[in-house]
Design a protein around this motif. Structure first.
Motif, PDB file in Angstrom:
ATOM      1  N   VAL A   1      42.280  37.504  34.233  1.00  0.00           N
ATOM      2  CA  VAL A   1      41.449  36.428  33.678  1.00  0.00           C
ATOM      3  C   VAL A   1      41.834  36.117  32.240  1.00  0.00           C
ATOM      4  CG1 VAL A   1      39.072  35.806  33.026  1.00  0.00           C
ATOM      5  CG2 VAL A   1      39.532  36.896  35.233  1.00  0.00           C
ATOM      6  N   PHE A   2      42.119  37.170  31.465  1.00  0.00           N
ATOM      7  CA  PHE A   2      42.448  36.989  30.055  1.00  0.00           C
ATOM      8  C   PHE A   2      43.967  37.007  29.861  1.00  0.00           C
ATOM      9  CE2 PHE A   2      38.168  38.811  30.059  1.00  0.00           C
ATOM     10  CZ  PHE A   2      37.504  37.898  29.251  1.00  0.00           C
ATOM     11  N   PRO A   3      44.453  36.371  28.785  1.00  0.00           N
ATOM     12  CA  PRO A   3      45.892  36.360  28.515  1.00  0.00           C
ATOM     13  C   PRO A   3      46.442  37.778  28.364  1.00  0.00           C
ATOM     14  CG  PRO A   3      44.745  34.760  27.139  1.00  0.00           C
ATOM     15  CD  PRO A   3      43.688  35.581  27.809  1.00  0.00           C
ATOM     16  N   ASP A   4      47.758  37.879  28.506  1.00  0.00           N
ATOM     17  CA  ASP A   4      48.413  39.186  28.417  1.00  0.00           C
ATOM     18  C   ASP A   4      48.036  39.920  27.141  1.00  0.00           C
ATOM     19  OD1 ASP A   4      49.655  38.732  30.791  1.00  0.00           O
ATOM     20  OD2 ASP A   4      51.603  38.198  29.942  1.00  0.00           O
ATOM     21  N   GLY A   5      47.659  41.177  27.293  1.00  0.00           N
ATOM     22  CA  GLY A   5      47.369  42.028  26.148  1.00  0.00           C
ATOM     23  C   GLY A   5      45.991  41.865  25.556  1.00  0.00           C
TER      24      GLY A   5
ATOM     25  N   THR B   1      33.913  35.081  25.698  1.00  0.00           N
ATOM     26  CA  THR B   1      34.651  36.262  26.166  1.00  0.00           C
ATOM     27  C   THR B   1      33.732  37.224  26.899  1.00  0.00           C
ATOM     28  OG1 THR B   1      36.265  36.089  24.372  1.00  0.00           O
ATOM     29  CG2 THR B   1      36.038  38.235  25.424  1.00  0.00           C
ATOM     30  N   GLY B   2      32.539  37.468  26.339  1.00  0.00           N
ATOM     31  CA  GLY B   2      31.615  38.420  26.949  1.00  0.00           C
ATOM     32  C   GLY B   2      31.187  38.014  28.339  1.00  0.00           C
ATOM     33  N   VAL B   3      30.870  36.733  28.535  1.00  0.00           N
ATOM     34  CA  VAL B   3      30.436  36.254  29.853  1.00  0.00           C
ATOM     35  C   VAL B   3      31.567  36.343  30.865  1.00  0.00           C
ATOM     36  CG1 VAL B   3      29.594  34.260  31.140  1.00  0.00           C
ATOM     37  CG2 VAL B   3      28.692  34.730  28.865  1.00  0.00           C
ATOM     38  N   LYS B   4      32.753  35.928  30.461  1.00  0.00           N
ATOM     39  CA  LYS B   4      33.885  35.987  31.389  1.00  0.00           C
ATOM     40  C   LYS B   4      34.214  37.431  31.760  1.00  0.00           C
ATOM     41  CE  LYS B   4      35.937  31.575  29.994  1.00  0.00           C
ATOM     42  NZ  LYS B   4      37.025  30.889  29.239  1.00  0.00           N
ATOM     43  N   ALA B   5      34.141  38.336  30.781  1.00  0.00           N
ATOM     44  CA  ALA B   5      34.445  39.739  31.051  1.00  0.00           C
ATOM     45  C   ALA B   5      33.398  40.364  31.970  1.00  0.00           C
ATOM     46  CB  ALA B   5      34.533  40.514  29.736  1.00  0.00           C
ATOM     47  N   MET B   6      32.108  40.135  31.670  1.00  0.00           N
ATOM     48  CA  MET B   6      31.063  40.751  32.478  1.00  0.00           C
ATOM     49  C   MET B   6      31.020  40.151  33.882  1.00  0.00           C
ATOM     50  SD  MET B   6      28.852  43.143  32.662  1.00  0.00           S
ATOM     51  CE  MET B   6      28.360  43.679  31.009  1.00  0.00           C
ATOM     52  N   THR B   7      31.165  38.842  33.989  1.00  0.00           N
ATOM     53  CA  THR B   7      31.186  38.213  35.316  1.00  0.00           C
ATOM     54  C   THR B   7      32.348  38.731  36.138  1.00  0.00           C
ATOM     55  OG1 THR B   7      30.173  36.208  34.416  1.00  0.00           O
ATOM     56  CG2 THR B   7      31.258  36.020  36.538  1.00  0.00           C
ATOM     57  N   THR B   8      33.502  38.887  35.512  1.00  0.00           N
ATOM     58  CA  THR B   8      34.677  39.415  36.208  1.00  0.00           C
ATOM     59  C   THR B   8      34.434  40.840  36.691  1.00  0.00           C
ATOM     60  OG1 THR B   8      36.167  37.993  34.933  1.00  0.00           O
ATOM     61  CG2 THR B   8      37.134  39.940  35.975  1.00  0.00           C
ATOM     62  N   ALA B   9      33.812  41.664  35.837  1.00  0.00           N
ATOM     63  CA  ALA B   9      33.544  43.045  36.205  1.00  0.00           C
ATOM     64  C   ALA B   9      32.644  43.112  37.431  1.00  0.00           C
ATOM     65  CB  ALA B   9      32.888  43.770  35.028  1.00  0.00           C
ATOM     66  N   VAL B  10      31.593  42.281  37.456  1.00  0.00           N
ATOM     67  CA  VAL B  10      30.676  42.280  38.604  1.00  0.00           C
ATOM     68  C   VAL B  10      31.369  41.740  39.856  1.00  0.00           C
ATOM     69  CG1 VAL B  10      28.534  41.315  39.522  1.00  0.00           C
ATOM     70  CG2 VAL B  10      28.631  42.098  37.142  1.00  0.00           C
ATOM     71  N   MET B  11      32.074  40.620  39.703  1.00  0.00           N
ATOM     72  CA  MET B  11      32.751  40.027  40.848  1.00  0.00           C
ATOM     73  C   MET B  11      33.810  40.952  41.444  1.00  0.00           C
ATOM     74  SD  MET B  11      31.522  36.993  41.601  1.00  0.00           S
ATOM     75  CE  MET B  11      32.837  36.058  42.379  1.00  0.00           C
ATOM     76  N   ASN B  12      34.384  41.799  40.616  1.00  0.00           N
ATOM     77  CA  ASN B  12      35.406  42.742  41.075  1.00  0.00           C
ATOM     78  C   ASN B  12      34.862  43.708  42.115  1.00  0.00           C
ATOM     79  OD1 ASN B  12      38.055  44.035  40.883  1.00  0.00           O
ATOM     80  ND2 ASN B  12      36.980  45.709  39.876  1.00  0.00           N
ATOM     81  N   VAL B  13      33.551  43.992  42.077  1.00  0.00           N
ATOM     82  CA  VAL B  13      32.959  44.925  43.049  1.00  0.00           C
ATOM     83  C   VAL B  13      32.079  44.235  44.070  1.00  0.00           C
ATOM     84  CG1 VAL B  13      33.047  46.855  41.415  1.00  0.00           C
ATOM     85  CG2 VAL B  13      30.971  45.462  41.540  1.00  0.00           C
ATOM     86  N   ALA B  14      31.769  42.948  43.838  1.00  0.00           N
ATOM     87  CA  ALA B  14      30.815  42.272  44.725  1.00  0.00           C
ATOM     88  C   ALA B  14      31.354  41.004  45.371  1.00  0.00           C
ATOM     89  CB  ALA B  14      29.536  41.942  43.943  1.00  0.00           C
ATOM     90  N   ALA B  15      32.580  40.615  45.074  1.00  0.00           N
ATOM     91  CA  ALA B  15      33.102  39.366  45.632  1.00  0.00           C
ATOM     92  C   ALA B  15      33.237  39.457  47.146  1.00  0.00           C
ATOM     93  CB  ALA B  15      34.460  39.040  45.008  1.00  0.00           C
ATOM     94  N   LYS B  16      33.038  38.314  47.828  1.00  0.00           N
ATOM     95  CA  LYS B  16      33.171  38.261  49.274  1.00  0.00           C
ATOM     96  C   LYS B  16      34.643  38.389  49.678  1.00  0.00           C
ATOM     97  CE  LYS B  16      29.078  35.430  50.183  1.00  0.00           C
ATOM     98  NZ  LYS B  16      28.568  34.154  50.721  1.00  0.00           N
TER      99      LYS B  16
END
Length: 449
Positions: free
Chosen positions: A363-367, A434-449
């Motif tokens: 989701v985020f640029p390299d590094g 950044t915070g919203v994208k990071a937290m949403t990504t973290a949740v979606m990583n374990v809950a995505a269909k």
């Protein structure tokens, strides 16, 4: 019941605290069409709502509340979660809020934010700066969100809205927990005592974040133990007051407190093993009135931090012993010595850390998302982890990236004040983005269909 952070640390050892100096994220796979679709949808939701979320942040910042006094903040959070379709329970652990959003069969995922502010006067000069005063230990004190909990709450609500708008893309149940009294190191425990997991279920996964003085386009994850244990002390030295011109007729508690502050550092420099981390800091000395009056008593408050439990035991025992010795040397009345043990440190599950970082790296640029070293700060989110293991607590920056060099090293500390500084002033929009994208990504990583 899962093993505690302390027992996991004992099994794993502390080598990771040295090994995880900041390194770049591992090379991620080429983004798939699914990744691109998710990123596009996520960006759209953030872009559409960011201005509103910034206003929510500024409102929280202007109206800070001390530990267990977070009634206004809790009310705003409860109302917003209800609007999003969450089933909301208030008053959990005194002022805490729990919001539940069910979306079919799947994991129970906890997202936590803390709400309380600090007893200190803001000096940022912002047009939305706090001028609030509140009672703290029986005295009026200015109050400021100097640790970023205002950003945490704004990101928390923004993430809840983002996930609610993306319900077609995940399944399971969200448990959004707004915790009181993190600064008092007790709010998580109060929610546990109130049966949070008996009432709402034990999470399969948990996520939390903290903002701090690094670049606002970066996210850092620490594998394993991510921070220190935090103990503390509150000691009232009792003496015999009198006239400042006749100190021989008194037992001077100011002298006792002064010697105590200096002698504490010999515990760190002469008793703690040199290669181990340990800090003792005095943050408050209260006593006396006029310059020509020796008071009857002086109160000293401080904090103690460590990584290894045996180091903590040594430091805390040294604090007590030093205070008792100074009282004995002065021939003074018995001191009132209160020592607070260290509670729990926060432990990030290694496998979940790996997968969360991999997802964020797409989701985020390299590094910009990378593994980092543990911090010396502390907090009580670890109390929740006595009940479950699969959790990641990550860090998000708050300042212009131009103020930092390699590995997020600040180029000018005066321009990047840290947490608990009266000048701590996150840049709202990019930090929340950044915070919203990071937290949403973290949740979606374990809950995505």
């Amino acid at each position: 019941m899962s093993s505690s952070p302390k027992s996991r640390l004992a099994k794993a050892g502390m080598a990771s605290l040295i090994a995880f100096a900041a390194v770049s994220a591992p090379a991620s796979a080429k983004p798939s069409d699914i990744d691109r679709k998710f990123q596009s949808r996520l960006s759209d939701v953030v872009d559409e709502n960011l201005d509103d979320w910034v206003e929510v942040y500024k409102d929280f910042h202007t109206h800070p509340e001390l530990s267990l006094q977070e009634t206004r903040s809790a009310g705003i959070i409860a109302a917003r979660l209800k609007e999003l379709g969450f089933e909301v329970t208030e008053g959990v652990g005194v002022t805490g809020v729990v919001g539940i959003l069910k979306n079919g069969k799947g994991p129970l995922v906890m997202v936590r934010a803390d709400m309380d502010a600090l007893p200190m006067q803001e000096k940022t000069g912002l047009d939305y700066a706090s001028t609030v005063q509140a009672d703290w230990n029986g005295e009026p004190k200015y109050v400021m969100h100097a640790c970023g909990h205002d950003a945490h709450m704004a990101i928390f609500l923004a993430t809840a809205q983002t996930l609610a708008e993306m319900k077609k893309e995940w399944k399971g149940t969200l448990m959004f927990v707004a915790q009181p009294a993190e600064e008092a190191i007790g709010g998580a425990g109060k929610m546990m005592e109130d049966g949070i997991f008996d009432r709402f279920g034990v999470p399969d996964y948990g996520f939390a974040l903290h903002v701090g003085p690094s670049a606002y386009d970066t996210v850092q994850i620490v594998k394993g133990q991510m921070n220190s244990f935090a103990g503390g002390f509150d000691i009232l030295f009792n003496g015999v007051g009198g006239h400042g011109s006749r100190p021989s007729t008194t037992i001077d508690p100011v002298m006792m407190a002064s010697k105590f502050v200096v002698d504490l550092q010999s515990i760190v420099s002469r008793e703690k093993p040199e290669q181990e981390f340990g800090v003792i800091s005095v943050g408050a000395i209260n006593g006396g009135s006029a310059g020509n009056i020796i008071p009857d008593s002086v109160r000293v408050r401080g904090t103690v931090r460590w990584y290894k439990p045996e180091i903590g035991e040594k430091l805390l025992e040294g604090v007590r012993r030093t205070a008792e010795a100074i009282v004995a040397m002065a021939g003074a009345p018995e001191a009132e010595i209160n020592i607070r043990p260290g509670g729990t440190a926060v432990y990030n599950d290694p496998d979940l850390s790996d997968s969360t970082l991999a997802a964020m790296s797409r989701v985020f640029p390299d590094g910009k998302a990378y593994f980092a070293a543990p911090t010396t700060g502390s907090e009580d989110y670890g109390d929740f982890l006595e009940a479950f293991d699969k959790s990641v607590y990550f860090r998000v920056g708050v300042y212009d990236p131009a103020l930092f060099g390699e590995k997020n090293k600040t180029l000018d500390p005066m321009k990047t004040p840290g947490n608990h500084s009266p000048f701590f002033a996150p840049v709202p929009a990019p930090t929340i983005d950044t915070g919203v994208k990071a937290m949403t990504t973290a949740v979606m990583n374990v809950a995505a269909k």
